[in-house]
Design a protein around this motif. Structure first.
Motif, short mmCIF file in Angstrom:
data_model
loop_
_atom_site.label_atom_id
_atom_site.label_comp_id
_atom_site.label_asym_id
_atom_site.label_seq_id
_atom_site.Cartn_x
_atom_site.Cartn_y
_atom_site.Cartn_z
N ILE A 81 19.61 -21.29 -32.13
CA ILE A 81 19.76 -20.39 -30.99
C ILE A 81 21.00 -20.77 -30.17
CG2 ILE A 81 17.29 -19.93 -30.83
CD1 ILE A 81 17.16 -21.86 -28.46
N GLY A 82 21.56 -19.78 -29.51
CA GLY A 82 22.62 -20.04 -28.55
C GLY A 82 22.01 -20.33 -27.19
N LEU A 83 22.63 -21.21 -26.45
CA LEU A 83 22.13 -21.60 -25.13
C LEU A 83 23.15 -21.25 -24.06
CD1 LEU A 83 20.62 -25.13 -25.86
CD2 LEU A 83 19.39 -22.96 -25.63
N LEU A 84 22.68 -20.62 -23.00
CA LEU A 84 23.52 -20.34 -21.85
C LEU A 84 23.75 -21.63 -21.06
CD1 LEU A 84 21.77 -17.05 -20.67
CD2 LEU A 84 23.88 -17.24 -21.99
N ALA A 85 24.73 -21.62 -20.18
CA ALA A 85 25.00 -22.79 -19.35
C ALA A 85 23.81 -23.08 -18.45
CB ALA A 85 26.25 -22.54 -18.50
N ASP A 86 23.56 -24.36 -18.20
CA ASP A 86 22.48 -24.78 -17.31
C ASP A 86 22.94 -24.59 -15.87
OD1 ASP A 86 20.36 -25.91 -16.00
OD2 ASP A 86 20.29 -27.72 -17.23
N PRO B 39 14.35 -21.41 -21.69
CA PRO B 39 14.88 -20.93 -20.40
C PRO B 39 16.35 -20.53 -20.45
CG PRO B 39 13.55 -22.90 -20.07
CD PRO B 39 13.68 -22.72 -21.55
N ARG B 40 17.10 -21.13 -21.36
CA ARG B 40 18.53 -20.84 -21.45
C ARG B 40 18.89 -20.04 -22.70
NH1 ARG B 40 20.63 -26.57 -21.64
NH2 ARG B 40 22.60 -25.51 -22.13
N LEU B 41 17.90 -19.37 -23.27
CA LEU B 41 18.12 -18.62 -24.50
C LEU B 41 19.19 -17.55 -24.30
CD1 LEU B 41 17.21 -17.92 -27.43
CD2 LEU B 41 15.58 -16.32 -26.39
N GLU B 42 20.13 -17.51 -25.21
CA GLU B 42 21.19 -16.50 -25.20
C GLU B 42 20.68 -15.29 -25.96
OE1 GLU B 42 25.79 -17.27 -25.76
OE2 GLU B 42 24.80 -17.04 -27.70
N GLY B 43 20.51 -14.18 -25.27
CA GLY B 43 19.97 -12.99 -25.91
C GLY B 43 18.48 -12.84 -25.63
N ARG B 44 17.88 -11.88 -26.27
CA ARG B 44 16.47 -11.55 -26.04
C ARG B 44 15.56 -12.35 -26.96
NH1 ARG B 44 15.12 -6.92 -23.58
NH2 ARG B 44 13.43 -6.52 -25.07
N LYS C 263 11.28 -25.93 -36.05
CA LYS C 263 12.36 -26.70 -35.45
C LYS C 263 13.34 -25.73 -34.81
CE LYS C 263 15.76 -30.32 -35.93
NZ LYS C 263 16.31 -31.44 -36.72
N VAL C 264 13.78 -26.08 -33.59
CA VAL C 264 14.76 -25.27 -32.87
C VAL C 264 15.99 -26.14 -32.63
CG1 VAL C 264 15.24 -23.92 -30.80
CG2 VAL C 264 12.92 -23.97 -31.74
N ARG C 265 17.15 -25.62 -32.99
CA ARG C 265 18.38 -26.36 -32.79
C ARG C 265 19.43 -25.44 -32.18
NH1 ARG C 265 19.39 -26.98 -39.29
NH2 ARG C 265 20.28 -24.90 -39.67
N ASP C 266 20.44 -26.04 -31.54
CA ASP C 266 21.51 -25.24 -30.95
C ASP C 266 22.61 -25.01 -31.98
OD1 ASP C 266 23.02 -27.58 -31.07
OD2 ASP C 266 22.83 -28.02 -28.94
N LYS C 267 23.70 -24.39 -31.54
CA LYS C 267 24.77 -24.03 -32.47
C LYS C 267 25.48 -25.25 -33.06
CE LYS C 267 24.41 -19.55 -31.92
NZ LYS C 267 23.99 -18.64 -33.02
N GLY D 194 18.79 -30.79 -31.86
CA GLY D 194 17.46 -30.30 -31.52
C GLY D 194 17.37 -29.88 -30.07
N VAL D 195 16.64 -28.79 -29.82
CA VAL D 195 16.49 -28.24 -28.48
C VAL D 195 15.09 -28.52 -27.97
CG1 VAL D 195 16.50 -26.12 -27.10
CG2 VAL D 195 18.19 -26.43 -28.92
#
Length: 219
Positions: free
Chosen positions: A199-204, A172-177, A27-31, A35-36
């Motif tokens: 994960i942190g997400l960058l702006a779309d 695609p919007r992953l913050e960091g490597r 499962k992947v979720r944002d801050k 769910g992402v």
């Protein structure tokens, strides 16, 4: 004695695959805990796999529908080919300048005669020279074990051989490597291995499409 041996042989033939395989439930979720969607989960065996032989792994499709790439994110394995059919009533010019794969499909309608082969791992960013908002991604995995999250942020990597894996998440919007998301997981034959990524997400930064005056569609 003969019947007993036959029963053991039957059990072995039916259960060998199940005994040696397991799942990773990711499962992947944002801050904020949401769910992402469109995140790719990749599991690489801790023991290097033998090099693949033979022809392409598979042939996949990225459609062009209503001036958008569908799907927005497509995970594939190295050696796979991808068709890019244009289902719109206008021409598109599909291209990528990504190091993992550089190619161009000049203005066309219908389906190109030859699919594009992806020989190297990495992220391939798709664009259209005619429509700037058309952006898509192909994640080319060196491992055959991968899955993409749905709207709920969940994905299942099914039927993995039991053993140790290095597992990571990409978006695609992953913050960091991507490498910063790596973790070691053990797949066993006794149930699923669960793991959650936050994960942190960058702006779309995708260009927003403007509505066509007097019509229901978009430019």
């Amino acid at each position: 004695m003969r019947a007993s041996c036959a029963w053991v042989a039957l059990l072995s033939s039916l259960g060998a695959g199940e005994l040696l395989a397991g799942d990773i439930q990711a499962k992947v979720r944002d801050k904020t805990g949401k769910g992402v969607a469109d995140a790719v989960i990749v599991a690489l065996p801790a023991t290097p796999m033998p090099a693949a032989t033979g022809g392409p792994v598979s042939s996949m499709v990225v459609d062009q529908i209503n001036k958008e790439f569908v799907p927005y994110v497509l995970p594939i394995q190295v050696g796979s080919s991808v068709n890019f059919p244009n289902r719109d009533n206008i021409r598109h010019h599909v291209y990528s300048f990504s190091p993992a794969k550089t190619f161009e499909l000049p203005l066309y309608t219908g389906t190109p005669a030859t699919p594009v082969l992806f020989e190297k791992p990495g992220v391939v960013i798709l664009g259209c020279n005619i429509h700037d908002w058309m952006i898509g991604y192909i994640y080319v995995s060196e491992s055959p074990y991968f899955a993409k999250t749905g709207a709920d942020g969940k994905a299942v990597l099914a039927d993995l051989p039991q053993g140790e894996y290095v597992v990571r998440a990409w978006h695609p919007r992953l913050e960091g490597r991507e490498e910063a998301t790596e973790r070691k997981l053990t797949v066993t034959r006794s149930g699923a291995t669960e793991s959650v990524w936050e994960i942190g997400l960058l702006a779309d930064l995708r260009i927003r499409r403007a509505p066509i005056p007097g019509q229901s569609g978009y430019h």
